[in-house]
Design a protein around this motif. Structure first.
Motif, PDB file in Angstrom:
ATOM      1  N   GLN A  47     -16.649  -0.247  -3.590  1.00  0.00           N
ATOM      2  CA  GLN A  47     -16.042   1.072  -3.952  1.00  0.00           C
ATOM      3  C   GLN A  47     -15.004   1.648  -5.359  1.00  0.00           C
ATOM      4  O   GLN A  47     -13.889  -0.293  -5.132  1.00  0.00           O
ATOM      5  CB  GLN A  47     -15.422   2.085  -2.917  1.00  0.00           C
ATOM      6  N   THR A  48     -14.377   2.312  -5.807  1.00  0.00           N
ATOM      7  CA  THR A  48     -13.641   2.985  -6.768  1.00  0.00           C
ATOM      8  C   THR A  48     -12.829   3.800  -5.660  1.00  0.00           C
ATOM      9  O   THR A  48     -13.393   4.470  -5.421  1.00  0.00           O
ATOM     10  CB  THR A  48     -14.033   2.765  -8.046  1.00  0.00           C
ATOM     11  N   LEU A  54      -9.745  10.180  -6.082  1.00  0.00           N
ATOM     12  CA  LEU A  54      -8.742   9.669  -6.330  1.00  0.00           C
ATOM     13  C   LEU A  54      -8.284   9.477  -7.654  1.00  0.00           C
ATOM     14  O   LEU A  54      -9.305   9.024  -8.694  1.00  0.00           O
ATOM     15  CB  LEU A  54      -7.779   8.588  -6.203  1.00  0.00           C
ATOM     16  N   PRO A  55      -7.252  10.158  -9.128  1.00  0.00           N
ATOM     17  CA  PRO A  55      -7.368  10.103  -9.829  1.00  0.00           C
ATOM     18  C   PRO A  55      -6.826   8.222 -10.246  1.00  0.00           C
ATOM     19  O   PRO A  55      -6.704   8.135  -9.307  1.00  0.00           O
ATOM     20  CB  PRO A  55      -6.411  11.004 -10.421  1.00  0.00           C
ATOM     21  N   PHE A  56      -8.098   7.898 -10.969  1.00  0.00           N
ATOM     22  CA  PHE A  56      -7.011   6.695 -11.064  1.00  0.00           C
ATOM     23  C   PHE A  56      -7.597   6.073 -12.775  1.00  0.00           C
ATOM     24  O   PHE A  56      -8.171   6.994 -13.793  1.00  0.00           O
ATOM     25  CB  PHE A  56      -7.807   5.682 -10.572  1.00  0.00           C
ATOM     26  N   GLU A  57      -7.146   4.704 -13.402  1.00  0.00           N
ATOM     27  CA  GLU A  57      -7.199   4.175 -14.509  1.00  0.00           C
ATOM     28  C   GLU A  57      -7.179   2.726 -14.690  1.00  0.00           C
ATOM     29  O   GLU A  57      -6.780   2.092 -13.233  1.00  0.00           O
ATOM     30  CB  GLU A  57      -6.096   4.122 -15.484  1.00  0.00           C
ATOM     31  N   ASP A  58      -8.461   2.641 -15.085  1.00  0.00           N
ATOM     32  CA  ASP A  58      -8.806   1.590 -15.199  1.00  0.00           C
ATOM     33  C   ASP A  58      -7.952   0.477 -16.490  1.00  0.00           C
ATOM     34  O   ASP A  58      -7.578   1.125 -17.559  1.00  0.00           O
ATOM     35  CB  ASP A  58      -9.923   0.588 -15.579  1.00  0.00           C
ATOM     36  N   ILE A  59      -6.861  -0.556 -15.441  1.00  0.00           N
ATOM     37  CA  ILE A  59      -5.876  -1.595 -16.043  1.00  0.00           C
ATOM     38  C   ILE A  59      -6.720  -2.301 -16.625  1.00  0.00           C
ATOM     39  O   ILE A  59      -6.625  -3.639 -15.954  1.00  0.00           O
ATOM     40  CB  ILE A  59      -4.978  -1.256 -15.299  1.00  0.00           C
ATOM     41  N   ASP A  98      -8.481   2.900   0.994  1.00  0.00           N
ATOM     42  CA  ASP A  98      -7.936   4.131   2.703  1.00  0.00           C
ATOM     43  C   ASP A  98      -6.139   3.616   2.446  1.00  0.00           C
ATOM     44  O   ASP A  98      -5.683   4.886   2.840  1.00  0.00           O
ATOM     45  CB  ASP A  98      -7.938   2.963   3.967  1.00  0.00           C
ATOM     46  N   ASN A  99      -5.759   2.685   2.170  1.00  0.00           N
ATOM     47  CA  ASN A  99      -4.378   2.534   1.836  1.00  0.00           C
ATOM     48  C   ASN A  99      -4.008   2.987   0.996  1.00  0.00           C
ATOM     49  O   ASN A  99      -2.920   3.410   0.842  1.00  0.00           O
ATOM     50  CB  ASN A  99      -3.509   0.534   2.820  1.00  0.00           C
ATOM     51  N   VAL A 100      -4.091   2.969  -0.209  1.00  0.00           N
ATOM     52  CA  VAL A 100      -3.841   3.764  -1.807  1.00  0.00           C
ATOM     53  C   VAL A 100      -3.709   5.253  -1.030  1.00  0.00           C
ATOM     54  O   VAL A 100      -3.456   5.564  -1.825  1.00  0.00           O
ATOM     55  CB  VAL A 100      -4.825   3.202  -2.585  1.00  0.00           C
ATOM     56  N   GLN A 105      -1.439  10.806  -0.919  1.00  0.00           N
ATOM     57  CA  GLN A 105      -1.772  11.964  -0.149  1.00  0.00           C
ATOM     58  C   GLN A 105       0.336  12.101  -0.151  1.00  0.00           C
ATOM     59  O   GLN A 105       0.379  13.434   0.283  1.00  0.00           O
ATOM     60  CB  GLN A 105      -2.465  12.024   1.233  1.00  0.00           C
ATOM     61  N   ARG A 106       0.973  10.498   0.032  1.00  0.00           N
ATOM     62  CA  ARG A 106       2.371  10.796   0.596  1.00  0.00           C
ATOM     63  C   ARG A 106       3.279  11.214  -1.016  1.00  0.00           C
ATOM     64  O   ARG A 106       4.504  11.163  -1.049  1.00  0.00           O
ATOM     65  CB  ARG A 106       3.026   9.861   0.580  1.00  0.00           C
ATOM     66  N   GLY A 107       2.173  11.338  -1.814  1.00  0.00           N
ATOM     67  CA  GLY A 107       2.635  11.467  -3.592  1.00  0.00           C
ATOM     68  C   GLY A 107       2.924  10.271  -3.911  1.00  0.00           C
ATOM     69  O   GLY A 107       4.409  10.068  -4.909  1.00  0.00           O
TER      70      GLY A 107
END
Length: 232
Positions: A47-48, A54-59, A98-100, A105-107
């Protein structure tokens, strides 16, 4: 007397060669042990961050030995902190989302990456490569932190705590968090393979205790007392 000296010299050379062979054998055993019994790498991304909205960028980035590595940058907005997430020995980054999400959510912005041989990262895992990959990942997080004037905290879980401790001891950061991290490979070998020589031989490998003295920022340790893999 001359013959005796020649024989003694040959015996010394033979002993030296035998020592080299033994060390080479032990080194090979260690490399096999690391690859097969310490690092359980999974190349399947299940999963991604998009699956968690969640916003994300492949690095894509490279280690100092030119191995191509992969990670996800998940920015929070606004965010005053970025967490460099060094995951444990099994699975890959897709198993930590899940952790991410909770961190996001906590900024807290997160850069989570895969060691070589894990997920989409190239290469073959080794103890040396494990450290090189964490150093390269730090540079990615450092660049983002500098650009956004954010504080950088390094986090490591279990085996990832060894990488996190290495980064915290060798690179500037604002904090270090260690979850269920073992002291060194010797202690783990002693707990799971109770052989009289195992702990002494391996105590300098994957050695967090040997590097923690170089950490000069606040450190948070936490560990569950029911952990059956890494006993307290």
């Amino acid at each position: 007397m001359a013959i005796r000296k020649i024989i003694l010299r040959l015996l010394r050379i033979g002993a030296l060669l035998l020592g080299v062979l033994v060390l080479s054998f032990l080194s090979g055993c260690w490399n096999w042990f690391v690859e097969k019994q310490v690092f359980f790498h999974d190349t399947t991304i299940e999963q991604t961050p998009a699956d968690f909205d969640l916003p994300f960028e492949d690095i894509w980035f490279t280690g100092s030995d030119s191995v191509r590595l992969h990670g996800w940058l998940i920015p929070a907005s606004p965010s005053s902190h970025i967490l460099l997430f060094c995951h444990g020995n099994a699975g890959n980054i897709s198993h930590r989302l899940d952790n991410v999400r909770l961190l996001h959510q906590r900024g807290i912005s997160v850069f989570i990456f895969d060691y070589r041989g894990y997920g989409r990262s190239d290469g073959r895992i080794s103890e040396k490569g494990f450290y090189l990959d964490s150093e390269a990942a730090y540079q990615v997080a450092r660049k983002w932190a500098d650009q956004h004037k954010a504080k950088l905290v390094v986090f490591g879980r279990s085996l990832g705590g060894i990488a996190a401790t290495h980064v915290g001891a060798t690179q500037p950061c604002n904090g270090l968090i260690l979850e269920s991290t073992f002291t060194n490979m010797g202690a783990m070998a002693g707990a799971h393979y109770p052989l009289p020589f195992a702990e002494r031989i391996l105590k300098h490998r994957l050695n967090a205790v040997g590097e923690i003295g170089g950490v000069h920022v606040p450190v948070l340790f936490f560990h569950g007392d029911n952990d059956m893999i890494v006993p307290i």
